[in-house]
Design an enzyme around this catalytic site. Structure first.
Site, PDB file in Angstrom:
ATOM      1  N   ASP A 284     -10.501  -1.847 -24.475  1.00 17.95           N
ATOM      2  CA  ASP A 284     -10.730  -1.838 -23.032  1.00 17.95           C
ATOM      3  C   ASP A 284     -10.845  -0.426 -22.479  1.00 17.95           C
ATOM      4  O   ASP A 284     -10.285   0.499 -23.027  1.00 17.95           O
ATOM      5  CB  ASP A 284      -9.525  -2.459 -22.297  1.00 17.95           C
ATOM      6  CG  ASP A 284      -9.611  -3.967 -22.237  1.00 17.95           C
ATOM      7  OD1 ASP A 284     -10.662  -4.506 -22.570  1.00 17.95           O
ATOM      8  OD2 ASP A 284      -8.599  -4.575 -21.851  1.00 17.95           O
TER       9      ASP A 284
ATOM     10  N   ARG B 283      -3.076  -9.458 -20.302  1.00 18.70           N
ATOM     11  CA  ARG B 283      -4.011  -9.038 -21.364  1.00 18.70           C
ATOM     12  C   ARG B 283      -3.313  -8.240 -22.453  1.00 18.70           C
ATOM     13  O   ARG B 283      -3.796  -8.167 -23.574  1.00 18.70           O
ATOM     14  CB  ARG B 283      -5.116  -8.140 -20.783  1.00 18.70           C
ATOM     15  CG  ARG B 283      -5.970  -8.750 -19.721  1.00 18.70           C
ATOM     16  CD  ARG B 283      -6.914  -7.701 -19.157  1.00 18.70           C
ATOM     17  NE  ARG B 283      -7.728  -7.092 -20.198  1.00 18.70           N
ATOM     18  CZ  ARG B 283      -8.746  -7.681 -20.792  1.00 18.70           C
ATOM     19  NH1 ARG B 283      -9.112  -8.875 -20.439  1.00 18.70           N
ATOM     20  NH2 ARG B 283      -9.421  -7.058 -21.743  1.00 18.70           N
TER      21      ARG B 283
ATOM     22  N   GLU C 215       1.828  -6.491   7.582  1.00 18.32           N
ATOM     23  CA  GLU C 215       2.678  -5.830   8.587  1.00 18.32           C
ATOM     24  C   GLU C 215       4.019  -5.442   7.998  1.00 18.32           C
ATOM     25  O   GLU C 215       4.633  -4.474   8.419  1.00 18.32           O
ATOM     26  CB  GLU C 215       2.895  -6.711   9.820  1.00 18.32           C
ATOM     27  CG  GLU C 215       1.701  -6.761  10.761  1.00 18.32           C
ATOM     28  CD  GLU C 215       0.652  -7.760  10.299  1.00 18.32           C
ATOM     29  OE1 GLU C 215       0.974  -8.581   9.415  1.00 18.32           O
ATOM     30  OE2 GLU C 215      -0.480  -7.703  10.796  1.00 18.32           O
TER      31      GLU C 215
ATOM     32  N   PRO D 216       0.821  -1.217   0.000  1.00 22.93           N
ATOM     33  CA  PRO D 216       0.000   0.000   0.000  1.00 22.93           C
ATOM     34  C   PRO D 216       0.854   1.267   0.000  1.00 22.93           C
ATOM     35  O   PRO D 216       0.356   2.347  -0.288  1.00 22.93           O
ATOM     36  CB  PRO D 216      -0.824  -0.104   1.278  1.00 22.93           C
ATOM     37  CG  PRO D 216      -0.436  -1.357   1.959  1.00 22.93           C
ATOM     38  CD  PRO D 216       0.657  -2.023   1.212  1.00 22.93           C
TER      39      PRO D 216
END
Ligand code: ADE
Length: 244
Positions: free
Chosen positions: A170, A155, A117, A90
Site C-alpha cells: 500500500d 487492513r 460543536e 478536528p
C-alpha cells in the site's frame, strides 16, 4: 480486536461495517465491532444526550453523564490492560498510517462519535486516551472519521486482507506513494499498458514500480521523502528523477 463505536446514529454506520474487508474481518473472527447507541445511556423520558453550551453560542454540546455511563459499561466488558478511548475531532493529533499501525496492535478500541460543536470538555479530560483528526477540515460528526480509522486499522490486522502482501505494498507502508496499476486489455482507448509489466521479467518490473513510486512521491508529495526509508538504489533513482 474488539472495537466499540458509541454514536447517536447507529443506523448510518452499520451498513458500511458489514461490507468488504470490514465485513469479512468480522466473519473471520479477526475483529468484533459493536455499534452502541449513546441514547441508551441517557436518562429521562427523552433520552437527552446534548444541551446548550455554557456561556452561550451556537449548537449543542454532548452532556458528560451518558458518555461516562456508556464508557464505564462498555470498557468493563473488556478488562484488558490498555483500553484506547478515541475521540475523533478536528482538534486532535493527525491520524496517519503510523497511527493506524500503532492502533492495530491494541486489543480494545472505543470510538466516541461526537457532533462538531463538541463534547463537554470533562469527557476529553478524564476519559479520552487519544483525540485524533483525519485532516484539516470540519465534518459534521465523528462517525465518518471513526469509519475511516477503523478501515485503515483493519487492513493491518493479520489475515484481514486476502493477499498478505497487499497491505505491505500500500501507499505509505514504506513512506512512499503507491506505483500505478494496470490490468487487461494491453491497449485501451489508444493507451498501452507499460510493456515492462507484460514482460514477465520480475526484477525489471520491481525496478519500474519502485521508480514510479519514487517519481509520484517526488511530484505529488515531496514532503514524504524526508521521512521515507530509502535504499542506495532508491537514492540513485531519485537523483535521476530530480535531474529530469
Ligand atoms: N470531526 C469533525 N471533523 C473531524 C475531523 N476532521 N477529524 C476527526 N474528527 C472530526
Amino acid at each position: 480486536m474488539q472495537c466499540d463505536i458509541l454514536t447517536i446514529f447507529p443506523a448510518a454506520i452499520t451498513p458500511y461495517l458489514k461490507s468488504s474487508i470490514l465485513g469479512r474481518a468480522q466473519q473471520k473472527g479477526i475483529l468484533d465491532i459493536r455499534v452502541v447507541d449513546l441514547r441508551f445511556f441517557a436518562a429521562g423520558r427523552h433520552h437527552q444526550v446534548d444541551d446548550t453550551p455554557y456561556g452561550g453560542g451556537p449548537g449543542m454540546v454532548f452532556k458528560p453523564e451518558p458518555i461516562f455511563r456508556a464508557v464505564k459499561t462498555l470498557t468493563a466488558e473488556y478488562p484488558v490492560p490498555r483500553q484506547k478511548i478515541i475521540l475523533p475531532s478536528p482538534q486532535g493529533r493527525l491520524f496517519t498510517q503510523d497511527t493506524a499501525r500503532e492502533l492495530a496492535q491494541e486489543e480494545y478500541l472505543l470510538f466516541i462519535c461526537g457532533r462538531y460543536e463538541g463534547i463537554d470538555e470533562r469527557v476529553a479530560m478524564s476519559l479520552i486516551t487519544d483525540e485524533l483528526s483525519i485532516g484539516d477540515y470540519v465534518l459534521t460528526g465523528g462517525e465518518l472519521p471513526a469509519l475511516v480509522m477503523i478501515d485503515a486499522i483493519t487492513r493491518l490486522l493479520p489475515d484481514a486482507l486476502g493477499d498478505k502482501t497487499s497491505a505491505q505494498a500500500d501507499s505509505f507502508s514504506d513512506g512512499l506513494l503507491d506505483y500505478p496499476h494496470y490490468t487487461r486489455p494491453p491497449e485501451f482507448s489508444g493507451l498501452r499498458a507499460p510493456e515492462v509489466l507484460m514482460s514477465g521479467h520480475h526484477d525489471n518490473i520491481r525496478r519500474w514500480r519502485r521508480y514510479q513510486a519514487l517519481q509520484r512521491t517526488w511530484k505529488r508529495r515531496p514532503d514524504l521523502l524526508e521521512k521515507a526509508c530509502l535504499s542506495e538504489e532508491d537514492k540513485q533513482m531519485l537523483n535521476e528523477i530530480m535531474k529530469k
